[in-house]
Design a protein around this motif. Sequence first.
Motif, PDB file in Angstrom:
ATOM      1  N   ALA A  31      32.463  45.778  40.547  1.00 20.86           N
ATOM      2  CA  ALA A  31      33.039  46.709  39.470  1.00 20.86           C
ATOM      3  C   ALA A  31      32.127  46.331  38.102  1.00 20.86           C
ATOM      4  CB  ALA A  31      34.515  46.323  39.259  1.00 20.86           C
ATOM      5  N   TYR A  32      32.114  44.908  37.696  1.00 20.93           N
ATOM      6  CA  TYR A  32      31.324  44.615  36.665  1.00 20.93           C
ATOM      7  C   TYR A  32      30.001  44.747  36.725  1.00 20.93           C
ATOM      8  CZ  TYR A  32      28.830  41.437  33.604  1.00 20.93           C
ATOM      9  OH  TYR A  32      28.078  40.789  32.537  1.00 20.93           O
ATOM     10  N   LEU A  33      29.359  44.735  38.059  1.00 19.15           N
ATOM     11  CA  LEU A  33      27.891  45.098  38.035  1.00 19.15           C
ATOM     12  C   LEU A  33      27.792  46.585  38.282  1.00 19.15           C
ATOM     13  CD1 LEU A  33      26.799  42.482  41.020  1.00 19.15           C
ATOM     14  CD2 LEU A  33      26.205  42.375  38.822  1.00 19.15           C
ATOM     15  N   SER A  34      28.675  47.095  38.434  1.00 22.79           N
ATOM     16  CA  SER A  34      28.338  48.577  38.606  1.00 22.79           C
ATOM     17  C   SER A  34      28.363  49.603  37.275  1.00 22.79           C
ATOM     18  CB  SER A  34      29.463  49.377  39.623  1.00 22.79           C
ATOM     19  OG  SER A  34      30.671  49.186  38.625  1.00 22.79           O
ATOM     20  N   VAL A  35      28.406  48.787  36.047  1.00 21.22           N
ATOM     21  CA  VAL A  35      28.600  49.582  34.995  1.00 21.22           C
ATOM     22  C   VAL A  35      27.674  48.916  34.211  1.00 21.22           C
ATOM     23  CG1 VAL A  35      31.091  49.899  34.687  1.00 21.22           C
ATOM     24  CG2 VAL A  35      30.307  47.832  33.901  1.00 21.22           C
ATOM     25  N   PHE A  36      26.459  48.250  34.860  1.00 25.57           N
ATOM     26  CA  PHE A  36      25.203  47.776  33.996  1.00 25.57           C
ATOM     27  C   PHE A  36      24.110  48.355  34.887  1.00 25.57           C
ATOM     28  CE2 PHE A  36      28.548  44.674  32.619  1.00 25.57           C
ATOM     29  CZ  PHE A  36      28.096  44.602  31.258  1.00 25.57           C
ATOM     30  N   ARG A  37      23.002  48.348  34.100  1.00 26.29           N
ATOM     31  CA  ARG A  37      21.751  48.521  34.914  1.00 26.29           C
ATOM     32  C   ARG A  37      20.595  47.715  34.271  1.00 26.29           C
ATOM     33  NH1 ARG A  37      20.234  54.461  33.935  1.00 26.29           N
ATOM     34  NH2 ARG A  37      21.876  54.831  35.428  1.00 26.29           N
ATOM     35  N   THR A  38      19.878  47.124  35.319  1.00 27.34           N
ATOM     36  CA  THR A  38      18.904  45.976  35.090  1.00 27.34           C
ATOM     37  C   THR A  38      17.316  46.722  35.144  1.00 27.34           C
ATOM     38  OG1 THR A  38      20.413  44.170  35.745  1.00 27.34           O
ATOM     39  CG2 THR A  38      18.040  43.806  35.326  1.00 27.34           C
ATOM     40  N   LEU A  40      12.981  46.328  34.600  1.00 28.35           N
ATOM     41  CA  LEU A  40      12.092  45.415  34.533  1.00 28.35           C
ATOM     42  C   LEU A  40      11.645  45.320  32.825  1.00 28.35           C
ATOM     43  CD1 LEU A  40       9.663  45.948  37.284  1.00 28.35           C
ATOM     44  CD2 LEU A  40      11.324  44.218  37.115  1.00 28.35           C
ATOM     45  N   VAL A  41      11.569  46.453  32.489  1.00 33.74           N
ATOM     46  CA  VAL A  41      11.474  46.378  30.882  1.00 33.74           C
ATOM     47  C   VAL A  41      12.764  46.705  29.860  1.00 33.74           C
ATOM     48  CG1 VAL A  41      10.334  47.505  28.852  1.00 33.74           C
ATOM     49  CG2 VAL A  41       9.145  47.032  31.214  1.00 33.74           C
ATOM     50  N   GLY A  42      13.212  45.805  29.200  1.00 35.60           N
ATOM     51  CA  GLY A  42      14.465  46.168  28.526  1.00 35.60           C
ATOM     52  C   GLY A  42      15.669  45.228  29.072  1.00 35.60           C
ATOM     53  N   GLY A  43      15.742  44.772  30.231  1.00 39.65           N
ATOM     54  CA  GLY A  43      16.646  43.917  30.663  1.00 39.65           C
ATOM     55  C   GLY A  43      17.964  44.580  31.440  1.00 39.65           C
ATOM     56  N   THR A  44      18.904  43.888  30.995  1.00 39.15           N
ATOM     57  CA  THR A  44      20.260  44.684  31.417  1.00 39.15           C
ATOM     58  C   THR A  44      20.739  45.301  30.223  1.00 39.15           C
ATOM     59  OG1 THR A  44      20.412  42.757  33.048  1.00 39.15           O
ATOM     60  CG2 THR A  44      22.318  44.196  32.596  1.00 39.15           C
ATOM     61  N   SER A  45      21.461  46.391  30.436  1.00 39.79           N
ATOM     62  CA  SER A  45      22.268  47.122  29.497  1.00 39.79           C
ATOM     63  C   SER A  45      23.353  47.854  30.121  1.00 39.79           C
ATOM     64  CB  SER A  45      21.362  48.161  28.888  1.00 39.79           C
ATOM     65  OG  SER A  45      20.868  49.096  29.857  1.00 39.79           O
ATOM     66  N   PHE A  46      24.551  48.159  29.268  1.00 43.33           N
ATOM     67  CA  PHE A  46      25.918  48.670  29.613  1.00 43.33           C
ATOM     68  C   PHE A  46      25.421  49.951  30.030  1.00 43.33           C
ATOM     69  CE2 PHE A  46      29.469  50.645  28.725  1.00 43.33           C
ATOM     70  CZ  PHE A  46      30.457  50.386  29.744  1.00 43.33           C
ATOM     71  N   VAL A  47      25.672  50.782  30.842  1.00 45.70           N
ATOM     72  CA  VAL A  47      25.754  52.096  31.074  1.00 45.70           C
ATOM     73  C   VAL A  47      26.760  53.064  31.425  1.00 45.70           C
ATOM     74  CG1 VAL A  47      23.236  51.923  31.911  1.00 45.70           C
ATOM     75  CG2 VAL A  47      25.078  51.876  33.456  1.00 45.70           C
ATOM     76  N   GLY A  48      28.036  52.230  31.562  1.00 43.81           N
ATOM     77  CA  GLY A  48      29.120  52.763  31.689  1.00 43.81           C
ATOM     78  C   GLY A  48      29.340  53.488  33.307  1.00 43.81           C
ATOM     79  N   LEU A  49      29.665  54.731  33.182  1.00 41.50           N
ATOM     80  CA  LEU A  49      29.647  55.412  34.511  1.00 41.50           C
ATOM     81  C   LEU A  49      28.420  56.058  34.864  1.00 41.50           C
ATOM     82  CD1 LEU A  49      33.350  57.042  33.977  1.00 41.50           C
ATOM     83  CD2 LEU A  49      32.660  54.752  35.178  1.00 41.50           C
ATOM     84  N   GLU A  50      27.393  55.790  34.422  1.00 41.58           N
ATOM     85  CA  GLU A  50      26.086  56.473  35.096  1.00 41.58           C
ATOM     86  C   GLU A  50      25.756  56.259  36.292  1.00 41.58           C
ATOM     87  OE1 GLU A  50      22.719  56.067  32.390  1.00 41.58           O
ATOM     88  OE2 GLU A  50      23.789  56.543  30.445  1.00 41.58           O
ATOM     89  N   ASN A  51      25.876  54.788  36.999  1.00 43.09           N
ATOM     90  CA  ASN A  51      25.503  54.637  38.225  1.00 43.09           C
ATOM     91  C   ASN A  51      26.271  55.583  38.994  1.00 43.09           C
ATOM     92  OD1 ASN A  51      23.484  52.702  37.622  1.00 43.09           O
ATOM     93  ND2 ASN A  51      25.115  51.259  37.529  1.00 43.09           N
ATOM     94  N   TYR A  52      27.820  55.801  38.691  1.00 46.62           N
ATOM     95  CA  TYR A  52      28.613  56.544  39.595  1.00 46.62           C
ATOM     96  C   TYR A  52      28.149  57.908  39.637  1.00 46.62           C
ATOM     97  CZ  TYR A  52      31.646  52.468  39.662  1.00 46.62           C
ATOM     98  OH  TYR A  52      32.230  51.161  39.965  1.00 46.62           O
ATOM     99  N   GLN A 257      17.900  46.738  43.219  1.00 50.34           N
ATOM    100  CA  GLN A 257      18.853  47.524  42.596  1.00 50.34           C
ATOM    101  C   GLN A 257      20.171  47.079  42.745  1.00 50.34           C
ATOM    102  OE1 GLN A 257      17.845  51.928  42.427  1.00 50.34           O
ATOM    103  NE2 GLN A 257      16.086  51.352  43.878  1.00 50.34           N
ATOM    104  N   VAL A 258      20.488  45.880  42.234  1.00 50.95           N
ATOM    105  CA  VAL A 258      21.765  45.311  42.703  1.00 50.95           C
ATOM    106  C   VAL A 258      22.841  46.259  42.103  1.00 50.95           C
ATOM    107  CG1 VAL A 258      23.270  43.213  42.336  1.00 50.95           C
ATOM    108  CG2 VAL A 258      20.929  43.017  42.849  1.00 50.95           C
ATOM    109  N   ASN A 259      22.823  46.735  40.775  1.00 58.68           N
ATOM    110  CA  ASN A 259      23.799  47.316  40.093  1.00 58.68           C
ATOM    111  C   ASN A 259      24.066  48.726  40.970  1.00 58.68           C
ATOM    112  OD1 ASN A 259      21.943  45.980  37.772  1.00 58.68           O
ATOM    113  ND2 ASN A 259      24.084  45.720  37.377  1.00 58.68           N
ATOM    114  N   TYR A 260      23.059  49.426  41.283  1.00 59.67           N
ATOM    115  CA  TYR A 260      23.339  50.564  41.965  1.00 59.67           C
ATOM    116  C   TYR A 260      23.948  50.290  43.284  1.00 59.67           C
ATOM    117  CZ  TYR A 260      22.672  55.359  43.738  1.00 59.67           C
ATOM    118  OH  TYR A 260      22.767  56.637  44.145  1.00 59.67           O
TER     119      TYR A 260
END
Length: 288
Positions: A31-38, A40-52, A257-260
Amino acid sequence: MTRRSWIGWQFTGPFLAVFGLVFLAPIAYSAYLSVFRTKLVGGTSFVGLENYTKALSDPQFWEALTRVGLFLLIQVPIMLGLALLVALAIDSGRLYGAAFFRVAIFLPYAVPSVVATLMAGFLYGIRFGLVGTINETFGLNLPDPLGPTWILTTIGNIVTWEYVGYNMLILYSGLKVIDATLYEAAAIDGASEFRIIRAIKLPALRGPLVVATIFSIVGSFQLFNEPQVLDSLAPNSITTYFTPNIYAYQLSFAGQQVNYSATVALLLGVSTMIIAYIFQLRAMRESR
């Protein structure tokens, strides 16, 4: 807190610790991973429910989910129906060598799914297996069981062969706890064997059937080993999104794509729980 109050925690504590470590912790981390997006450029950022949102509009995810749903609707009733027939036959007392058949039918469950799938894959191969030999010997043109058209049916056949014995044992255990006096009363009343099955055995098997069905629902949505192993034998039939589990696996280990992947896995788990819960509620209503 008194010493007596601690005794229960001493017994349940190890279980709760293992349960939290191997079950709750991975879910929380997913659940923690699912609200982030990694990236190559920009690193990891919080995206909320965008992955869902992305997953719920992903045609590959829905195709995979639809495929296992179709598998569930067709394969599970056939498998449980066969298990029920076998359990009733063994319990009838009229089957010669019932103990042998009980062990023989359960034996495929002891075969690892990877081994069973490899056996079936080489058996069904049109170039090197039984189907290919029949085509060559008799000049036939039987359809390829490992082709895109029939691959889901082949997987259903493999899973059925593996788990009929397991479900038979659940149902057979339910039959063995029926009070023998019910059979005696039915015999005195002149009830036939089919009448006994319909009036005594099938109602008594309602609980075991619900349990077996729920296990089968969970197993259908977790479908992974069989198509993954067949991928090397039928590379044009098994896609990277053949089932939701395979899709999540490919996203994580092949697509990085670990977060997705965590999002897809969580949505799959929620879907499984909802369908199993709906079935359980309906079964409870019908049993009242």
